[in-house]
Design an enzyme around this catalytic site. Structure first.
Site, PDB file in Angstrom:
ATOM      1  CB  SER A  92      -0.866   0.057   1.262  1.00 37.90           C
ATOM      2  OG  SER A  92      -1.692  -1.054   1.357  1.00 37.90           O
ATOM      3  CG  HIS A  97      -2.944  -1.256  -3.493  1.00 36.75           C
ATOM      4  ND1 HIS A  97      -3.800  -0.196  -3.331  1.00 36.75           N
ATOM      5  CD2 HIS A  97      -2.686  -1.711  -2.256  1.00 36.75           C
ATOM      6  CE1 HIS A  97      -4.038  -0.017  -2.044  1.00 36.75           C
ATOM      7  NE2 HIS A  97      -3.371  -0.927  -1.372  1.00 36.75           N
ATOM      8  CD  GLU A 111      -4.724   2.501  -6.107  1.00 40.11           C
ATOM      9  OE1 GLU A 111      -4.516   3.703  -6.307  1.00 40.11           O
ATOM     10  OE2 GLU A 111      -4.662   1.987  -4.967  1.00 40.11           O
ATOM     11  CG  ASN A 171      -3.876   4.029   0.786  1.00 40.42           C
ATOM     12  OD1 ASN A 171      -4.843   4.204   1.518  1.00 40.42           O
ATOM     13  ND2 ASN A 171      -3.449   2.825   0.452  1.00 40.42           N
TER      14      ASN A 171
HETATM   15  N1  LIG Z   1      -5.137  -4.536   5.296  1.00 44.95           N
HETATM   16  C1  LIG Z   1      -5.450  -3.690   4.330  1.00 44.95           C
HETATM   17  O1  LIG Z   1      -6.436  -2.938   4.384  1.00 44.95           O
HETATM   18  C2  LIG Z   1      -4.610  -3.655   3.081  1.00 44.95           C
HETATM   19  C3  LIG Z   1      -5.169  -3.165   1.890  1.00 44.95           C
HETATM   20  C4  LIG Z   1      -4.412  -3.176   0.730  1.00 44.95           C
HETATM   21  C5  LIG Z   1      -3.104  -3.631   0.772  1.00 44.95           C
HETATM   22  N2  LIG Z   1      -2.563  -4.077   1.964  1.00 44.95           N
HETATM   23  C6  LIG Z   1      -1.177  -4.589   1.937  1.00 44.95           C
HETATM   24  O2  LIG Z   1      -1.231  -6.016   1.939  1.00 44.95           O
HETATM   25  C7  LIG Z   1      -0.100  -6.547   2.634  1.00 44.95           C
HETATM   26  C8  LIG Z   1      -0.571  -7.450   3.743  1.00 44.95           C
HETATM   27  O3  LIG Z   1      -1.402  -6.742   4.627  1.00 44.95           O
HETATM   28  P1  LIG Z   1      -2.405  -7.492   5.625  1.00 44.95           P
HETATM   29  O4  LIG Z   1      -3.204  -6.432   6.271  1.00 44.95           O
HETATM   30  O5  LIG Z   1      -3.088  -8.579   4.889  1.00 44.95           O
HETATM   31  O6  LIG Z   1      -1.363  -8.121   6.670  1.00 44.95           O
HETATM   32  P2  LIG Z   1      -1.562  -9.299   7.707  1.00 44.95           P
HETATM   33  O7  LIG Z   1      -0.678  -9.000   8.840  1.00 44.95           O
HETATM   34  O8  LIG Z   1      -3.006  -9.556   7.941  1.00 44.95           O
HETATM   35  O9  LIG Z   1      -0.991 -10.577   6.921  1.00 44.95           O
HETATM   36  C9  LIG Z   1       0.357 -10.776   6.577  1.00 44.95           C
HETATM   37  C10 LIG Z   1       0.615 -12.270   6.469  1.00 44.95           C
HETATM   38  O10 LIG Z   1       1.899 -12.421   5.899  1.00 44.95           O
HETATM   39  C11 LIG Z   1       2.543 -13.490   6.573  1.00 44.95           C
HETATM   40  N3  LIG Z   1       3.983 -13.268   6.386  1.00 44.95           N
HETATM   41  C12 LIG Z   1       4.716 -12.236   6.819  1.00 44.95           C
HETATM   42  N4  LIG Z   1       5.995 -12.348   6.393  1.00 44.95           N
HETATM   43  C13 LIG Z   1       6.042 -13.464   5.648  1.00 44.95           C
HETATM   44  C14 LIG Z   1       7.075 -14.084   4.910  1.00 44.95           C
HETATM   45  N5  LIG Z   1       8.306 -13.573   4.856  1.00 44.95           N
HETATM   46  N6  LIG Z   1       6.784 -15.220   4.260  1.00 44.95           N
HETATM   47  C15 LIG Z   1       5.546 -15.751   4.318  1.00 44.95           C
HETATM   48  N7  LIG Z   1       4.527 -15.209   4.987  1.00 44.95           N
HETATM   49  C16 LIG Z   1       4.773 -14.064   5.647  1.00 44.95           C
HETATM   50  C17 LIG Z   1       2.069 -13.398   8.005  1.00 44.95           C
HETATM   51  O11 LIG Z   1       2.198 -14.638   8.689  1.00 44.95           O
HETATM   52  C18 LIG Z   1       0.616 -12.977   7.826  1.00 44.95           C
HETATM   53  O12 LIG Z   1      -0.240 -14.102   7.771  1.00 44.95           O
HETATM   54  C19 LIG Z   1       0.709  -5.347   3.083  1.00 44.95           C
HETATM   55  O13 LIG Z   1       1.687  -5.063   2.128  1.00 44.95           O
HETATM   56  C20 LIG Z   1      -0.332  -4.241   3.132  1.00 44.95           C
HETATM   57  O14 LIG Z   1       0.235  -2.950   2.966  1.00 44.95           O
HETATM   58  C21 LIG Z   1      -3.294  -4.109   3.100  1.00 44.95           C
END
Ligand SMILES: NC(=O)c1ccc[n+]([C@@H]2O[C@H](COP(=O)([O-])OP(=O)(O)OC[C@H]3O[C@@H](n4cnc5c(N)ncnc54)[C@H](O)[C@@H]3O)[C@@H](O)[C@H]2O)c1
Lengths: 216, 293
Positions: free
Chosen positions: B122, B143, B155, B193
């Site tokens: 993000s 994204h 995106e 964002n």
């Molecule tokens: N939450 C949102 O609203 C949102 C929206 C759009 C984009 N994003 C992006 O999506 C990504 C994930 O966000 P999220 O909110 O789903 O996070 P989250 O914390 O819910 O999930 C992350 C997952 O990644 C796993 N993980 C971390 N490092 C790892 C690795 N090296 N190898 C394998 N697994 C690994 C963790 O165990 C966890 O299950 C981020 O880059 C975030 O910026 C989030």
């Protein structure tokens, strides 16, 4: 509640033909007097006196410390440039405004099917203070090539659930009037977020000189 | 499509976004491999996905056979080598540049020479994330919005070195999934964002400046602009601590004063007012009273 409508020309909040105007009575029978243009004549016997505001503040019309002004409030029905008025009334209070006057104004507008947001007497009130920096950023992003206008508008509609995108909205409402709103906020706050964007400045110049860019 | 995408890997598939992205891929008929370092997270995500699909069936949006086909298309692994056969790998791991760069380096070793890697970041730069791979031309920004399984928008952002073929293939894949891609440059916050984070901060500053109460501000935005939610209600939903993290990601790279954390936001987070998840933010979710009112 009976209201009188004192106008000097067309009201921006309640343009000619607006059903709200049909309900108006003469000043003597009214509990509420709405001023759209004419100079305020204080009258502490009225429940509330409402001054329609443009981009200016309520403080431009009244003296907060004058007890005779305790029943005076400002208001504006929000409009995006030349778009028709929205359902929103920004009701502007001053520090010594009476609660009874505020309650009466809320009742009056609610009875007309409008939504009321109460705010203090600050430049840009609620909406313009919040949307102008965002629309300015969107117009700047467009100049910088971040994305096309269509993609920026679509992103806001699909990703944020907005009914329209920021750029289509500003363009529809008119870039020239938008320039003046942005300029007024920029003069008041002095921060770059409010600085009128290039496209709005050009549109304003074109509208005021009556020339297309190529003719200048 | 330049490269036929048949098998899709999702890294971080035990997380909020990864789980939703895996559903998007499997629903469109792609063999989908969910990868996460946490087995427990994968289990939890599998349960949530099954619940989501069951609900879709009970609402008549999906047939029972359709549900079974989606489940059959999905598998899981905690080993990166399990992504070996993937044509496209989408990462949604923690929002941390070094973790994402490191993951891409490991994907280089695990996957085929021409696999495409997409990042769901993000706030980070696609080009910087891609620098973790020996093949930055095969890395693209993709994204998704939360919840990914319901939101159509994606995106799509090429990094400086992303090849046209990679971008085109990834774009076509999103369309094949029934999503709606938009193209943006690789800039902080892309479109969504970049517009939303400062706007929400402006709403917080308006509360702090005494312009109006949170309820009056939200009502104005909804009635005046037709938004479904006011910015302060939305912030309570996103989480005020998340907004602080977004500000801390954007401000140092953009130096945009609107992206800086508003002092009121910091004070509220310090006081444990995180929004819905803590029961109180700008609004009180027990008594429905307004903050500061
Ligand atoms: N939450 C949102 O609203 C949102 C929206 C759009 C984009 N994003 C992006 O999506 C990504 C994930 O966000 P999220 O909110 O789903 O996070 P989250 O914390 O819910 O999930 C992350 C997952 O990644 C796993 N993980 C971390 N490092 C790892 C690795 N090296 N190898 C394998 N697994 C690994 C963790 O165990 C966890 O299950 C981020 O880059 C975030 O910026 C989030």
């Amino acid at each position: 509640m009976k209201y009188a409508f004192e106008t000097a020309g067309e009201s921006r909040s309640f343009p000619n033909g607006d059903a709200f105007l049909n309900g108006a009575v003469g000043r003597d029978q009214a509990d509420v007097v709405i001023y759209s243009g004419p100079r305020l004549a204080p009258d502490p016997r009225k429940t509330v006196i409402l001054i329609e505001l443009g981009e200016e503040c309520l403080g431009d019309h009244i003296d907060d410390d004058n007890p005779a002004h305790a029943n005076v409030l400002g208001f504006a029905r929000y409009r995006n440039g030349d778009d028709p008025p929205s359902r929103l009334i920004e009701l502007v209070r001053h520090p010594k405004a009476s609660e009874a006057a505020i309650a009466a104004a809320r009742d009056l507008f609610a009875a007309a099917g409008l939504e009321v947001s109460l705010c203090n007497d600050q430049v840009g009130r609620i909406i313009n203070r919040l949307v102008v920096p965002k629309y300015n950023a969107a117009l700047r992003f467009l100049d910088e090539g971040l994305a096309t206008q269509a993609d920026m508008d679509l992103t806001c509609k699909l990703g944020l659930g907005y009914p329209d995108g920021p750029i289509e909205r500003v363009v529809r409402g008119g870039l020239a009037p938008y320039y003046q709103v942005s300029k007024g906020l920029f003069e008041a706050f002095g921060t770059s977020a409010f600085a009128p964007p290039r496209r709005a400045r050009i549109a304003f110049k074109q509208a005021t000189t009556g020339t297309a860019p190529a003719e200048r | 499509m330049t490269r036929a995408i048949k098998t899709v890997g999702v890294c971080g598939a035990g997380g909020t976004m990864g789980a939703g992205i895996a559903l998007v891929a499997a629903r469109a008929g792609f063999k989908t491999i969910s990868f996460d370092m946490s087995e427990g997270a994968l289990d939890k995500a599998a349960k949530q996905s099954a619940d989501f699909l069951d609900k879709s069936v009970s609402r008549g949006k999906l047939s029972g056979d359709g549900r079974n086909a989606i489940v059959a298309a999905m598998s899981r692994t905690t080993s990166i080598d399990g992504l070996r056969d993937c044509d496209l790998v989408i990462e949604a791991v923690f929002e941390d540049l070094s973790i994402k760069r490191d993951l891409l380096g490991r994907l280089d070793d695990a996957c085929a020479e021409d696999a495409i890697f997409a990042s769901n970041t993000s706030t980070l730069s696609i080009t910087e994330i891609a620098s973790g791979s020996k093949h930055p031309e095969r890395v693209v920004g993709m994204h998704f919005c939360l919840p990914a399984q319901l939101m159509k928008l994606i995106e799509m952002s090429p990094g400086i070195l992303t090849s046209e073929a990679t971008f085109r293939t990834a774009w076509q894949w999103t369309e094949a999934c029934g999503q709606m891609p938009v193209k943006t440059q690789d800039k902080p916050g892309f479109i969504l964002n970049a517009l939303l984070v400062p706007f929400n901060n402006d709403a917080i500053r308006a509360v702090e400046a005494g312009v109006a109460t949170p309820a009056d501000i939200d009502r104005a935005i909804k009635a005046g602009l037709g938004y479904k939610m006011g910015p302060l209600e939305l912030l309570d939903l996103i989480g005020l601590d998340t907004q602080v993290r977004l500000c801390e990601a954007f401000y140092p790279i953009t130096l945009d004063p609107r992206a800086a954390t508003p002092p009121l936001l910091r004070r509220m987070v310090a006081a444990g007012l995180l929004g819905r998840k803590s029961g109180r933010g700008f609004f009180d979710y027990q008594g429905n009273a307004m903050f500061g009112a």
